[in-house]
Design a protein around this motif. Structure first.
Motif, PDB file in Angstrom:
ATOM      1  N   GLN A   5      18.255 -31.997 -23.685  1.00 55.02           N
ATOM      2  CA  GLN A   5      18.825 -30.883 -24.440  1.00 55.02           C
ATOM      3  C   GLN A   5      19.307 -29.821 -23.475  1.00 55.02           C
ATOM      4  O   GLN A   5      18.510 -29.229 -22.750  1.00 55.02           O
ATOM      5  CB  GLN A   5      17.780 -30.293 -25.378  1.00 55.02           C
ATOM      6  CG  GLN A   5      18.283 -29.113 -26.191  1.00 55.02           C
ATOM      7  CD  GLN A   5      19.406 -29.504 -27.135  1.00 55.02           C
ATOM      8  OE1 GLN A   5      19.295 -30.439 -27.913  1.00 55.02           O
ATOM      9  NE2 GLN A   5      20.528 -28.785 -27.036  1.00 55.02           N
ATOM     10  N   ALA A   6      20.601 -29.603 -23.471  1.00 56.42           N
ATOM     11  CA  ALA A   6      21.197 -28.566 -22.633  1.00 56.42           C
ATOM     12  C   ALA A   6      21.322 -27.275 -23.426  1.00 56.42           C
ATOM     13  O   ALA A   6      21.622 -27.302 -24.627  1.00 56.42           O
ATOM     14  CB  ALA A   6      22.564 -29.018 -22.141  1.00 56.42           C
ATOM     15  N   SER A  21      20.135 -24.634 -18.797  1.00 58.47           N
ATOM     16  CA  SER A  21      18.850 -25.331 -18.740  1.00 58.47           C
ATOM     17  C   SER A  21      18.985 -26.699 -19.382  1.00 58.47           C
ATOM     18  O   SER A  21      19.706 -26.854 -20.369  1.00 58.47           O
ATOM     19  CB  SER A  21      17.777 -24.531 -19.487  1.00 58.47           C
ATOM     20  OG  SER A  21      17.587 -23.259 -18.903  1.00 58.47           O
ATOM     21  N   CYS A  22      18.280 -27.657 -18.828  1.00 60.56           N
ATOM     22  CA  CYS A  22      18.255 -29.008 -19.396  1.00 60.56           C
ATOM     23  C   CYS A  22      16.795 -29.407 -19.559  1.00 60.56           C
ATOM     24  O   CYS A  22      16.062 -29.532 -18.564  1.00 60.56           O
ATOM     25  CB  CYS A  22      18.977 -29.993 -18.488  1.00 60.56           C
ATOM     26  SG  CYS A  22      18.880 -31.712 -19.062  1.00 60.56           S
ATOM     27  N   ALA A  23      16.391 -29.591 -20.793  1.00 59.50           N
ATOM     28  CA  ALA A  23      15.043 -30.075 -21.079  1.00 59.50           C
ATOM     29  C   ALA A  23      15.093 -31.597 -21.104  1.00 59.50           C
ATOM     30  O   ALA A  23      15.756 -32.181 -21.968  1.00 59.50           O
ATOM     31  CB  ALA A  23      14.562 -29.530 -22.423  1.00 59.50           C
ATOM     32  N   VAL A  93      32.675 -27.751 -21.613  1.00 55.47           N
ATOM     33  CA  VAL A  93      31.387 -28.132 -22.207  1.00 55.47           C
ATOM     34  C   VAL A  93      30.579 -28.803 -21.107  1.00 55.47           C
ATOM     35  O   VAL A  93      31.068 -29.734 -20.453  1.00 55.47           O
ATOM     36  CB  VAL A  93      31.572 -29.088 -23.397  1.00 55.47           C
ATOM     37  CG1 VAL A  93      30.211 -29.529 -23.928  1.00 55.47           C
ATOM     38  CG2 VAL A  93      32.377 -28.412 -24.503  1.00 55.47           C
ATOM     39  N   TYR A  94      29.391 -28.310 -20.887  1.00 52.17           N
ATOM     40  CA  TYR A  94      28.529 -28.819 -19.820  1.00 52.17           C
ATOM     41  C   TYR A  94      27.458 -29.724 -20.422  1.00 52.17           C
ATOM     42  O   TYR A  94      26.802 -29.361 -21.405  1.00 52.17           O
ATOM     43  CB  TYR A  94      27.883 -27.661 -19.068  1.00 52.17           C
ATOM     44  CG  TYR A  94      28.836 -26.969 -18.128  1.00 52.17           C
ATOM     45  CD1 TYR A  94      29.861 -26.164 -18.616  1.00 52.17           C
ATOM     46  CD2 TYR A  94      28.734 -27.123 -16.743  1.00 52.17           C
ATOM     47  CE1 TYR A  94      30.758 -25.540 -17.763  1.00 52.17           C
ATOM     48  CE2 TYR A  94      29.614 -26.501 -15.883  1.00 52.17           C
ATOM     49  CZ  TYR A  94      30.620 -25.715 -16.401  1.00 52.17           C
ATOM     50  OH  TYR A  94      31.507 -25.099 -15.550  1.00 52.17           O
ATOM     51  N   TYR A  95      27.288 -30.893 -19.814  1.00 49.81           N
ATOM     52  CA  TYR A  95      26.325 -31.888 -20.268  1.00 49.81           C
ATOM     53  C   TYR A  95      25.303 -32.164 -19.170  1.00 49.81           C
ATOM     54  O   TYR A  95      25.657 -32.212 -17.991  1.00 49.81           O
ATOM     55  CB  TYR A  95      27.020 -33.208 -20.593  1.00 49.81           C
ATOM     56  CG  TYR A  95      28.086 -33.133 -21.648  1.00 49.81           C
ATOM     57  CD1 TYR A  95      29.400 -32.816 -21.317  1.00 49.81           C
ATOM     58  CD2 TYR A  95      27.778 -33.404 -22.981  1.00 49.81           C
ATOM     59  CE1 TYR A  95      30.384 -32.750 -22.295  1.00 49.81           C
ATOM     60  CE2 TYR A  95      28.761 -33.349 -23.956  1.00 49.81           C
ATOM     61  CZ  TYR A  95      30.059 -33.021 -23.600  1.00 49.81           C
ATOM     62  OH  TYR A  95      31.029 -32.966 -24.565  1.00 49.81           O
ATOM     63  N   CYS A  96      24.056 -32.371 -19.549  1.00 49.30           N
ATOM     64  CA  CYS A  96      23.101 -32.883 -18.584  1.00 49.30           C
ATOM     65  C   CYS A  96      22.850 -34.357 -18.881  1.00 49.30           C
ATOM     66  O   CYS A  96      22.960 -34.803 -20.025  1.00 49.30           O
ATOM     67  CB  CYS A  96      21.802 -32.087 -18.570  1.00 49.30           C
ATOM     68  SG  CYS A  96      20.841 -32.082 -20.086  1.00 49.30           S
ATOM     69  N   GLY A 113      22.562 -35.614 -22.936  1.00 51.43           N
ATOM     70  CA  GLY A 113      22.271 -34.641 -23.962  1.00 51.43           C
ATOM     71  C   GLY A 113      23.554 -34.118 -24.581  1.00 51.43           C
ATOM     72  O   GLY A 113      24.649 -34.376 -24.087  1.00 51.43           O
ATOM     73  N   ARG A 114      23.402 -33.383 -25.651  1.00 51.69           N
ATOM     74  CA  ARG A 114      24.564 -32.713 -26.213  1.00 51.69           C
ATOM     75  C   ARG A 114      24.974 -31.590 -25.282  1.00 51.69           C
ATOM     76  O   ARG A 114      24.153 -31.037 -24.567  1.00 51.69           O
ATOM     77  CB  ARG A 114      24.228 -32.145 -27.589  1.00 51.69           C
ATOM     78  CG  ARG A 114      23.978 -33.220 -28.631  1.00 51.69           C
ATOM     79  CD  ARG A 114      23.740 -32.601 -29.988  1.00 51.69           C
ATOM     80  NE  ARG A 114      23.561 -33.615 -31.014  1.00 51.69           N
ATOM     81  CZ  ARG A 114      23.361 -33.348 -32.287  1.00 51.69           C
ATOM     82  NH1 ARG A 114      23.314 -32.102 -32.709  1.00 51.69           N
ATOM     83  NH2 ARG A 114      23.202 -34.331 -33.156  1.00 51.69           N
TER      84      ARG A 114
END
Length: 122
Positions: A5-6, A21-23, A93-96, A113-114
């Motif tokens: 989840q970003a 942040s990326c969980a 749009v940034y993705y992890c 993640g989205r």
């Protein structure tokens, strides 16, 4: 089950900063890599940065070197992307993503993640 989840996107003016942040829940492979990709309007997705969770090695694409910093808190399963001196061309749009390899090719990452939208105005 691995879930990414970003978060942390938003709108800033040129020269501003944001921290993404990326969980990485469920992704605890010691040799794994977590990466940030981005996709600008009308463009293909591109790799931005990645970090090896085991030894902390990092990689940055040339356009963000010196401005972005990737870091990992393995105890919390979190990966961060500190973005400074933002430019309008960083709008995307940034993705992890997470995987067991190393590199900035999309095929190397099994989990995505989205995205979170970053908008930089001039």
């Amino acid at each position: 089950e691995v879930q990414l989840q970003a978060s942390g996107g938003g709108s800033v003016q040129s020269g501003g900063s944001l921290r993404l942040s990326c969980a990485a829940n469920g992704f605890t492979i010691d040799g794994g890599t977590v990466a940030w990709f981005r996709q600008a309007p009308g463009k293909e997705r591109e790799g931005v940065s990645c970090i090896a969770r085991a030894n902390g090695d990092t990689y940055y694409t040339d356009s963000v070197k010196g401005r972005f910093t990737i870091s990992s808190d393995n105890a919390k399963n979190m990966v961060y992307l500190q973005m400074s001196s933002l430019k309008p061309e960083d709008t995307a749009v940034y993705y992890c993503a997470a995987g067991t390899g190393w590199g900035m090719e999309e095929w190397e990452y099994d989990y995505w993640g989205r995205g979170t939208l970053v908008t930089v105005s001039s």
